[in-house]
Design a protein around this motif. Sequence first.
Motif, PDB file in Angstrom:
ATOM      1  N   ALA A 166       0.838  -1.206   0.000  1.00 59.23           N
ATOM      2  CA  ALA A 166       0.000   0.000   0.000  1.00 59.23           C
ATOM      3  C   ALA A 166       0.871   1.253   0.000  1.00 59.23           C
ATOM      4  CB  ALA A 166      -0.936  -0.005   1.207  1.00 59.23           C
ATOM      5  N   PHE A 167       1.932   1.244   0.783  1.00 58.87           N
ATOM      6  CA  PHE A 167       2.844   2.389   0.896  1.00 58.87           C
ATOM      7  C   PHE A 167       3.553   2.654  -0.429  1.00 58.87           C
ATOM      8  CE2 PHE A 167       6.766   4.287   3.046  1.00 58.87           C
ATOM      9  CZ  PHE A 167       6.120   5.422   3.513  1.00 58.87           C
ATOM     10  N   ASP A 168       3.833   1.604  -1.184  1.00 57.01           N
ATOM     11  CA  ASP A 168       4.497   1.755  -2.485  1.00 57.01           C
ATOM     12  C   ASP A 168       3.653   2.557  -3.476  1.00 57.01           C
ATOM     13  OD1 ASP A 168       6.792   0.407  -1.763  1.00 57.01           O
ATOM     14  OD2 ASP A 168       6.173  -1.500  -2.671  1.00 57.01           O
ATOM     15  N   TYR A 169       2.321   2.571  -3.306  1.00 59.31           N
ATOM     16  CA  TYR A 169       1.452   3.315  -4.211  1.00 59.31           C
ATOM     17  C   TYR A 169       1.278   4.777  -3.802  1.00 59.31           C
ATOM     18  CZ  TYR A 169       0.471  -1.099  -6.403  1.00 59.31           C
ATOM     19  OH  TYR A 169       0.615  -2.289  -7.060  1.00 59.31           O
ATOM     20  N   ALA A 170       1.860   5.159  -2.669  1.00 61.40           N
ATOM     21  CA  ALA A 170       1.803   6.554  -2.215  1.00 61.40           C
ATOM     22  C   ALA A 170       2.904   7.356  -2.914  1.00 61.40           C
ATOM     23  CB  ALA A 170       1.982   6.622  -0.707  1.00 61.40           C
ATOM     24  N   SER A 171       2.638   8.638  -3.100  1.00 62.11           N
ATOM     25  CA  SER A 171       3.621   9.521  -3.732  1.00 62.11           C
ATOM     26  C   SER A 171       4.852   9.679  -2.836  1.00 62.11           C
ATOM     27  CB  SER A 171       3.003  10.900  -3.973  1.00 62.11           C
ATOM     28  OG  SER A 171       2.825  11.583  -2.740  1.00 62.11           O
ATOM     29  N   PRO A 172       5.963  10.125  -3.402  1.00 60.63           N
ATOM     30  CA  PRO A 172       7.151  10.370  -2.583  1.00 60.63           C
ATOM     31  C   PRO A 172       6.878  11.346  -1.429  1.00 60.63           C
ATOM     32  CG  PRO A 172       7.750  10.352  -4.898  1.00 60.63           C
ATOM     33  CD  PRO A 172       6.247  10.289  -4.840  1.00 60.63           C
ATOM     34  N   ALA A 173       6.032  12.339  -1.641  1.00 52.59           N
ATOM     35  CA  ALA A 173       5.728  13.297  -0.566  1.00 52.59           C
ATOM     36  C   ALA A 173       4.984  12.615   0.580  1.00 52.59           C
ATOM     37  CB  ALA A 173       4.908  14.461  -1.115  1.00 52.59           C
ATOM     38  N   ILE A 174       4.042  11.743   0.257  1.00 55.81           N
ATOM     39  CA  ILE A 174       3.301  11.019   1.301  1.00 55.81           C
ATOM     40  C   ILE A 174       4.247  10.049   2.011  1.00 55.81           C
ATOM     41  CG2 ILE A 174       1.423   9.372   1.737  1.00 55.81           C
ATOM     42  CD1 ILE A 174       0.447  12.224   1.045  1.00 55.81           C
ATOM     43  N   GLN A 175       5.105   9.368   1.264  1.00 52.19           N
ATOM     44  CA  GLN A 175       6.065   8.463   1.890  1.00 52.19           C
ATOM     45  C   GLN A 175       6.995   9.213   2.834  1.00 52.19           C
ATOM     46  OE1 GLN A 175       7.933   6.284  -1.305  1.00 52.19           O
ATOM     47  NE2 GLN A 175       6.098   5.074  -1.679  1.00 52.19           N
ATOM     48  N   ALA A 176       7.440  10.393   2.423  1.00 49.75           N
ATOM     49  CA  ALA A 176       8.321  11.196   3.287  1.00 49.75           C
ATOM     50  C   ALA A 176       7.578  11.658   4.542  1.00 49.75           C
ATOM     51  CB  ALA A 176       8.869  12.392   2.515  1.00 49.75           C
ATOM     52  N   MET A 177       6.303  11.989   4.391  1.00 45.85           N
ATOM     53  CA  MET A 177       5.515  12.465   5.526  1.00 45.85           C
ATOM     54  C   MET A 177       5.374  11.386   6.601  1.00 45.85           C
ATOM     55  SD  MET A 177       1.546  13.774   5.599  1.00 45.85           S
ATOM     56  CE  MET A 177       1.838  14.902   4.262  1.00 45.85           C
ATOM     57  N   PHE A 178       5.145  10.138   6.182  1.00 42.19           N
ATOM     58  CA  PHE A 178       4.903   9.061   7.135  1.00 42.19           C
ATOM     59  C   PHE A 178       6.153   8.247   7.459  1.00 42.19           C
ATOM     60  CE2 PHE A 178       0.726  10.149   5.614  1.00 42.19           C
ATOM     61  CZ  PHE A 178       0.052  10.296   6.815  1.00 42.19           C
ATOM     62  N   GLY A 179       7.135   8.260   6.596  1.00 44.35           N
ATOM     63  CA  GLY A 179       8.409   7.618   6.905  1.00 44.35           C
ATOM     64  C   GLY A 179       8.458   6.120   6.702  1.00 44.35           C
ATOM     65  N   THR A 180       7.502   5.401   7.262  1.00 44.09           N
ATOM     66  CA  THR A 180       7.510   3.941   7.151  1.00 44.09           C
ATOM     67  C   THR A 180       6.124   3.442   6.762  1.00 44.09           C
ATOM     68  OG1 THR A 180       6.842   3.489   9.439  1.00 44.09           O
ATOM     69  CG2 THR A 180       9.225   3.766   9.024  1.00 44.09           C
ATOM     70  N   SER A 181       6.096   2.251   6.205  1.00 41.41           N
ATOM     71  CA  SER A 181       4.818   1.658   5.839  1.00 41.41           C
ATOM     72  C   SER A 181       3.982   1.361   7.081  1.00 41.41           C
ATOM     73  CB  SER A 181       5.021   0.396   5.003  1.00 41.41           C
ATOM     74  OG  SER A 181       5.719  -0.582   5.735  1.00 41.41           O
ATOM     75  N   ALA A 182       4.629   1.029   8.189  1.00 41.80           N
ATOM     76  CA  ALA A 182       3.893   0.737   9.429  1.00 41.80           C
ATOM     77  C   ALA A 182       3.160   1.976   9.940  1.00 41.80           C
ATOM     78  CB  ALA A 182       4.847   0.199  10.490  1.00 41.80           C
ATOM     79  N   THR A 183       3.815   3.114   9.904  1.00 37.04           N
ATOM     80  CA  THR A 183       3.175   4.363  10.330  1.00 37.04           C
ATOM     81  C   THR A 183       2.036   4.718   9.384  1.00 37.04           C
ATOM     82  OG1 THR A 183       5.270   5.118  11.248  1.00 37.04           O
ATOM     83  CG2 THR A 183       3.592   6.800  10.852  1.00 37.04           C
ATOM     84  N   PHE A 184       2.280   4.545   8.090  1.00 31.04           N
ATOM     85  CA  PHE A 184       1.271   4.856   7.078  1.00 31.04           C
ATOM     86  C   PHE A 184       0.025   3.995   7.266  1.00 31.04           C
ATOM     87  CE2 PHE A 184      -0.424   3.855   2.780  1.00 31.04           C
ATOM     88  CZ  PHE A 184      -0.892   5.102   2.441  1.00 31.04           C
ATOM     89  N   ILE A 185       0.193   2.678   7.369  1.00 34.50           N
ATOM     90  CA  ILE A 185      -0.966   1.790   7.458  1.00 34.50           C
ATOM     91  C   ILE A 185      -1.708   2.009   8.772  1.00 34.50           C
ATOM     92  CG2 ILE A 185       0.136  -0.279   8.430  1.00 34.50           C
ATOM     93  CD1 ILE A 185      -2.277  -0.491   5.529  1.00 34.50           C
ATOM     94  N   ALA A 186      -1.001   2.356   9.837  1.00 36.71           N
ATOM     95  CA  ALA A 186      -1.669   2.656  11.113  1.00 36.71           C
ATOM     96  C   ALA A 186      -2.558   3.886  10.976  1.00 36.71           C
ATOM     97  CB  ALA A 186      -0.631   2.862  12.216  1.00 36.71           C
ATOM     98  N   MET A 187      -2.081   4.897  10.267  1.00 40.39           N
ATOM     99  CA  MET A 187      -2.872   6.105  10.044  1.00 40.39           C
ATOM    100  C   MET A 187      -4.112   5.779   9.211  1.00 40.39           C
ATOM    101  SD  MET A 187      -3.712   8.431   7.417  1.00 40.39           S
ATOM    102  CE  MET A 187      -2.502   7.997   6.194  1.00 40.39           C
TER     103      MET A 187
END
Length: 143
Positions: free
Chosen positions: A53-74
């Motif tokens: 799921a994190f791989d489909y996020a833009s570089p800006a979104i990836q930078a904002m959340f840092g890790t896939s674990a933080t992203f998926i928790a949000m």
Amino acid sequence: MTLWRVLALIGLLAGLVRPSLAQEALSAADRGAIRQTIEAQVDAFRRDDGDAAFDYASPAIQAMFGTSATFIAMVRQGYQPVYRPRSFDFREIVTLNGAPTQKVDVIGPDGRAVTAFYPMMRLPDGRWRIDGCYLRAPDDPQA
């Protein structure tokens, strides 16, 4: 309210959503690739595959959340309708703050309807990535 939601509301209130511009500027292949990108991310959410799921996020979104674990928790906490949708119905692509933005009618796990707005970003290699997600209730006059 998150910064992304505030920005989306400002853009919507300012009348920056223009369906015709986005439709004319994108090829059928681009529209299909945008849809496939969003579908792939939602499929990854359904499998609880945070890395995919994190791989489909833009570089800006990836930078904002840092890790896939933080992203998926949000996403689990704040975006249940797209994390576990009962139904997902693609609508038109509009322009929101200058970005092609896919509208999707969603029925969340609680049975409530929302409209999801997915601003998209094209990477230099031509792939599309999701640059945010804004949820709006169908009867919300503010968005």
